[in-house]
Design an enzyme around this catalytic site. Structure first.
Site, short mmCIF file in Angstrom:
data_model
loop_
_atom_site.label_atom_id
_atom_site.label_comp_id
_atom_site.label_asym_id
_atom_site.label_seq_id
_atom_site.Cartn_x
_atom_site.Cartn_y
_atom_site.Cartn_z
N SER A 257 -38.16 20.35 14.36
CA SER A 257 -38.26 21.79 14.16
C SER A 257 -39.21 22.41 15.18
O SER A 257 -39.94 21.71 15.88
CB SER A 257 -38.80 22.09 12.77
OG SER A 257 -40.16 21.71 12.71
N LYS A 258 -39.18 23.73 15.23
CA LYS A 258 -40.05 24.45 16.14
C LYS A 258 -41.52 24.16 15.81
O LYS A 258 -42.37 24.10 16.69
CB LYS A 258 -39.77 25.94 16.07
CG LYS A 258 -40.47 26.72 17.17
CD LYS A 258 -40.02 28.14 17.23
CE LYS A 258 -41.18 29.10 17.12
NZ LYS A 258 -42.39 28.73 17.84
#
Ligand code: GLU
Length: 509
Positions: free
Chosen positions: A267-268
């Site tokens: 994920s970011k």
């Protein structure tokens, strides 16, 4: 493997934000597969979810693919025989197909308001159950299966809002095949009646638009992320309901890109935490947030796609360095893994270093010239290339080349304290002065000849090569370590070398 029909694949992103590197990998595998089979790669923008539409996202996707060297044969920018390739511009196509499914008894109108459905959901939750619009509940809800025909007609005519839902068959095993995962069987009792079309915005949902377009665009293979696997039974049933089963595409669901530590989707937040980008290009979100991109961090596109290609696929050999053509030659879906692929930032950097070292000095010089200028170094491509040649092997990113050549271009304004403490004792300075005299007797510095001469002299004098070289390097560069000092002195010239030694002797206390 040879296929009977022409290979046609598509990358079908929704413009809901920046394209995650997992999405780029999906596009890449589609592209490689198409090119490996002499087929077509399409870019279709799936923008029917007006609520999640993000301005700028489509342009970002096109720019990111272009940077990677993934060029669509047909798409929003290229056009093609099946244009338009933006679903919002194809809206009148879908309603016809939605109604066709209602007529054939595979779908039905539903009038339930959003409020009544969320009340039902809450009620079920209260009992510890999950609400599902399906064969058990649909008879009790407001739709064309439960209401009299005249009532349905009346509601439509007076302009009530409706949706068209797929009538999921009851308790049927759906048999599916996936190129990567093999045979899969799912019973329809676990599936709900998905919305296919909404009168409110006169737009289809993803499922309908996706199936209709893949059919009309003659897609032969659907290669997409694992998160779409749960939709596969519905997609199979939609093909059947339309009577298109014989020409439906083959499916391949790609493994997830996992967090560096293993479990869970990359994920970011992982990127922010560990300091690596999860987007190909820098992304300026509409709310002003800026997320870093591989391009802006100094990754070469070749390194980026090389790194991505091996996250989920392997060539079956030890080879790690591939350019796009090499990937096209080696790629096959059979060698795509079922298991998630763990992202490795160090490996990404390693790929960049390999690709950086493979570039010509002149190319790298062109790249860093503006960066050098920003630091006040006004030089030519030829000079920069000559400096790069000396330090290149130590660099991972173009910015490293700037840092590594800075001390070469600019005489030290200060000297590394640790190195001074270690290599600037009275005896060191005495030896350096003697070395200065030796150099001053030369007409120029040649990287090899001068080094050989100096080494000979050091041995004859019984001095320590390592120690004197550290002192010499400290005087010329301000730091105790770095690439060959003789190559650097040859680059800056005899006069500058002597003047830097003199300045060090004057300045360092
Ligand atoms: N629009 C879907 C997405 O955003 C496409 C999924 C598919 O390839 O079928 O990923």
């Amino acid at each position: 493997m040879a296929f009977e029909r022409r290979v046609r694949v598509r990358f079908a992103p929704s413009p809901t934000g920046a394209l995650h590197i997992g999405g780029v990998r999906t596009a890449l595998y589609n592209y490689l597969f198409a090119k490996a089979h002499g087929g077509d790669f399409l870019l279709r923008i799936e923008d029917t979810d007006s609520q999640r539409f993000v301005p700028g996202a489509e342009a970002y996707i096109s720019e990111a693919l272009a940077w990677c060297g993934i060029v669509p044969d047909e798409g929003v920018e290229q056009g093609g025989p099946h244009a338009p390739y933006r679903q919002s511009e194809r809206r009148e196509i879908y309603v016809k197909y939605a109604l066709q499914l209602v007529e054939s008894g595979n779908a039905y109108y539903a009038f339930d308001s959003a409020e009544s459905l969320s009340a039902l959901r809450a009620e079920c939750e209260g009992r510890g159950e999950t609400f599902c619009y399906d064969a058990r509940t649909r008879v009790k809800l407001e739709n064309s299966l439960s209401l009299p025909a005249e009532e349905v007609q009346k509601r439509i005519e007076r302009g009530d809002q409706w949706v068209i839902r797929f009538k999921m068959p009851e308790c049927e095993d759906v048999h599916m095949d996936d190129i990567i995962r093999g045979h899969i069987v799912i019973n329809t009792s676990t599936l709900d009646d998905k919305v296919l079309y909404k009168s409110a915005d006169a737009l289809p949902t993803y499922h309908l638009a996706n199936i209709v377009d893949d059919h009309l665009m003659e897609i032969s293979h659907v290669i997409r992320g694992e998160e779409w696997l749960p939709s596969l039974p519905l997609h199979y049933l939609l093909y059947r309901a339309f009577g298109w089963s014989d020409s439906q595409p083959l499916f391949a669901h790609l493994p997830l890109l996992l967090k560096p530590q293993g479990q869970g989707k990359l994920s970011k937040r992982d990127g922010d935490k560990f300091g690596f980008p999860v987007f190909p290009l820098e992304w300026h979100a509409p709310d002003g947030e800026v997320s870093m991109g591989y391009r802006e961090q100094g990754y070469l596109p070749e390194a980026f796609i090389n790194m991505l290609s091996l996250l989920g696929w392997n060539p079956g050999t030890e080879q790690e360095i591939f350019d796009m053509q090499g990937l096209i030659n080696a790629f096959s879906l059979e060698r795509v893994s079922k298991n998630g692929a763990r992202f490795n930032h160090e490996k990404a950097k390693w790929f960049n270093a390999q690709w950086l070292h493979s570039k010509s000095d002149a190319f790298l010089a062109e790249t860093i010239l503006p960066l050098l200028a920003a630091k006040g170094i006004d030089t030519t491509v030829e000079r920069a290339a000559a400096a790069i040649e000396i330090v290149k092997e130590r660099a991972t990113f173009p910015a490293d080349l700037v840092d590594l050549t800075y001390n070469i271009f600019v005489a030290p304004a200060s000297y590394d304290e640790k190195s001074v403490a270690k290599s600037w004792k009275a005896e060191d300075v005495e030896n350096l002065k003697r070395l200065r005299e030796l150099l001053a007797g030369e007409t120029e510095i040649d990287a090899e000849a001068t080094e050989a001469k100096v080494r000979e002299w050091i041995i004859a004098e019984g001095l320590s090569i390592g120690k004197l070289m550290n002192t010499f390097r400290l005087a010329v560069l301000g730091v105790g370590q770095g690439p060959s000092i003789f190559a650097i002195c040859a680059f800056i010239g005899l006069e500058e070398t002597l003047s830097r030694i003199d300045a060090a002797i004057r300045t360092i206390k």
